[in-house]
Write a protein that holds these residues in place. Sequence first.
Motif, mmCIF file in Angstrom:
data_model
loop_
_atom_site.group_PDB
_atom_site.id
_atom_site.type_symbol
_atom_site.label_atom_id
_atom_site.label_comp_id
_atom_site.label_asym_id
_atom_site.label_seq_id
_atom_site.Cartn_x
_atom_site.Cartn_y
_atom_site.Cartn_z
ATOM 1 N N HIS A 119 45.698 8.186 8.480
ATOM 2 C CA HIS A 119 44.703 8.445 7.437
ATOM 3 C C HIS A 119 45.378 8.439 6.070
ATOM 4 N N ILE A 120 44.553 8.302 5.056
ATOM 5 C CA ILE A 120 45.054 8.300 3.680
ATOM 6 C C ILE A 120 45.475 9.718 3.315
ATOM 7 N N ASN A 121 46.666 9.842 2.781
ATOM 8 C CA ASN A 121 47.181 11.152 2.402
ATOM 9 C C ASN A 121 46.216 11.820 1.409
ATOM 10 N N GLY A 122 45.830 13.053 1.720
ATOM 11 C CA GLY A 122 44.931 13.795 0.847
ATOM 12 C C GLY A 122 43.458 13.590 1.121
ATOM 13 N N SER A 123 43.124 12.756 2.120
ATOM 14 C CA SER A 123 41.714 12.519 2.428
ATOM 15 C C SER A 123 41.137 13.665 3.256
ATOM 16 N N TYR A 124 39.814 13.788 3.217
ATOM 17 C CA TYR A 124 39.102 14.826 3.970
ATOM 18 C C TYR A 124 38.397 14.174 5.153
ATOM 19 N N HIS A 125 38.492 14.826 6.311
ATOM 20 C CA HIS A 125 37.900 14.265 7.517
ATOM 21 C C HIS A 125 36.497 14.833 7.716
ATOM 22 N N VAL A 126 35.503 13.951 7.600
ATOM 23 C CA VAL A 126 34.104 14.309 7.845
ATOM 24 C C VAL A 126 33.518 13.181 8.692
ATOM 25 N N PRO A 127 33.570 13.293 10.041
ATOM 26 C CA PRO A 127 33.068 12.217 10.896
ATOM 27 C C PRO A 127 31.635 11.819 10.536
ATOM 28 N N LEU A 128 31.320 10.535 10.700
ATOM 29 C CA LEU A 128 30.024 10.005 10.297
ATOM 30 C C LEU A 128 28.863 10.774 10.913
ATOM 31 N N ALA A 129 28.950 11.087 12.201
ATOM 32 C CA ALA A 129 27.847 11.805 12.852
ATOM 33 C C ALA A 129 27.613 13.160 12.187
ATOM 34 N N MET A 130 28.693 13.841 11.835
ATOM 35 C CA MET A 130 28.589 15.151 11.171
ATOM 36 C C MET A 130 27.976 14.987 9.781
ATOM 37 N N LEU A 131 28.451 13.986 9.033
ATOM 38 C CA LEU A 131 27.920 13.771 7.695
ATOM 39 C C LEU A 131 26.438 13.397 7.758
ATOM 40 N N SER A 132 26.068 12.591 8.760
ATOM 41 C CA SER A 132 24.669 12.186 8.912
ATOM 42 C C SER A 132 23.763 13.378 9.194
ATOM 43 N N GLU A 133 24.271 14.323 9.963
ATOM 44 C CA GLU A 133 23.484 15.490 10.356
ATOM 45 C C GLU A 133 23.377 16.523 9.237
ATOM 46 N N HIS A 134 24.388 16.590 8.373
ATOM 47 C CA HIS A 134 24.437 17.608 7.309
ATOM 48 C C HIS A 134 24.616 16.956 5.940
ATOM 49 N N THR A 135 23.921 15.853 5.706
ATOM 50 C CA THR A 135 24.143 15.056 4.489
ATOM 51 C C THR A 135 23.982 15.878 3.214
ATOM 52 N N GLU A 136 22.901 16.613 3.092
ATOM 53 C CA GLU A 136 22.645 17.353 1.848
ATOM 54 C C GLU A 136 23.726 18.395 1.582
ATOM 55 N N GLU A 137 24.171 19.076 2.652
ATOM 56 C CA GLU A 137 25.216 20.096 2.481
ATOM 57 C C GLU A 137 26.518 19.465 1.997
ATOM 58 N N PHE A 138 26.895 18.325 2.596
ATOM 59 C CA PHE A 138 28.135 17.667 2.174
ATOM 60 C C PHE A 138 27.999 17.084 0.771
ATOM 61 N N ALA A 139 26.858 16.485 0.464
ATOM 62 C CA ALA A 139 26.658 15.904 -0.866
ATOM 63 C C ALA A 139 26.806 16.967 -1.947
ATOM 64 N N ALA A 140 26.332 18.175 -1.667
ATOM 65 C CA ALA A 140 26.410 19.267 -2.650
ATOM 66 C C ALA A 140 27.853 19.697 -2.918
ATOM 67 N N LYS A 141 28.762 19.421 -1.978
ATOM 68 C CA LYS A 141 30.165 19.835 -2.124
ATOM 69 C C LYS A 141 31.046 18.734 -2.714
ATOM 70 N N MET A 142 30.511 17.524 -2.788
ATOM 71 C CA MET A 142 31.328 16.400 -3.229
ATOM 72 C C MET A 142 31.344 16.304 -4.746
ATOM 73 N N GLY A 143 32.435 15.777 -5.258
ATOM 74 C CA GLY A 143 32.617 15.657 -6.694
ATOM 75 C C GLY A 143 31.914 14.446 -7.269
ATOM 76 N N THR A 144 32.339 14.059 -8.450
ATOM 77 C CA THR A 144 31.699 12.955 -9.158
ATOM 78 C C THR A 144 32.314 11.602 -8.845
ATOM 79 N N ARG A 145 33.492 11.590 -8.219
ATOM 80 C CA ARG A 145 34.144 10.319 -7.878
ATOM 81 C C ARG A 145 34.536 10.391 -6.402
ATOM 82 N N VAL A 146 33.673 9.841 -5.549
ATOM 83 C CA VAL A 146 33.848 9.921 -4.100
ATOM 84 C C VAL A 146 34.097 8.529 -3.547
#
Length: 199
Positions: free
Chosen positions: A44-71
């Motif tokens: 993996h890319i050094n410093g990257s965050y692991h959020v599997p696609l299935a998890m992100l799909s299920e909790h999209t709004e929660e993850f979007a609220a935590k993400m910054g302006t350059r993703v």
Amino acid sequence: MNTTNALDAAPKSIDASTLKAWEDNHDDLMIIDVRSGAEFDAMHINGSYHVPLAMLSEHTEEFAAKMGTRVVLVCQSGNRAEQARKHLDAVGLASASVLSGGVPAYEAAGGNVVRGRGAWALERQVRMTAGSLVLAGVLGSKFISPKLGLIAGGIGAGLTFSAATNSCAMGQMLSKMPWNRSANEPTAHQALKNLDARA
């Protein structure tokens, strides 16, 4: 969620050299890896965050609220990252970009990656599984029963649907297999907490 007009127009896709330049020049960069746990562990890319696609799909709004302006969303080739981008875009995070060519392209461009135990990429597992089932169906129809040829037809129809919809049911199923799990794979709560720590 913090978005700006400039970043609302962020490119939907970037190449590895652009990502490397962003790493050097932008403190607000957040790299999200949407691959399976085994793939993330393998490299993996050094410093990257692991959020599997299935998890992100299920909790999209929660993850979007935590993400910054350059993703930047990354996977093995860009397909799963593009699915993740569409999920995030649907809930109002329009500033996410996809790394074209995925983690392998980043490594080939001299990017800083972390290597672990080797594992087949999910796309390779899908090709092996689909190819094996088609071969078994064709051979079975010749030597056992002509009805076994329906297996090859079913896999062909599934691959056609997968390409038309840019989704992959077989990939989703394989991602849940034990060999694609990681002892370090985060729960949704842990992944959200990791993003909180970054913010």
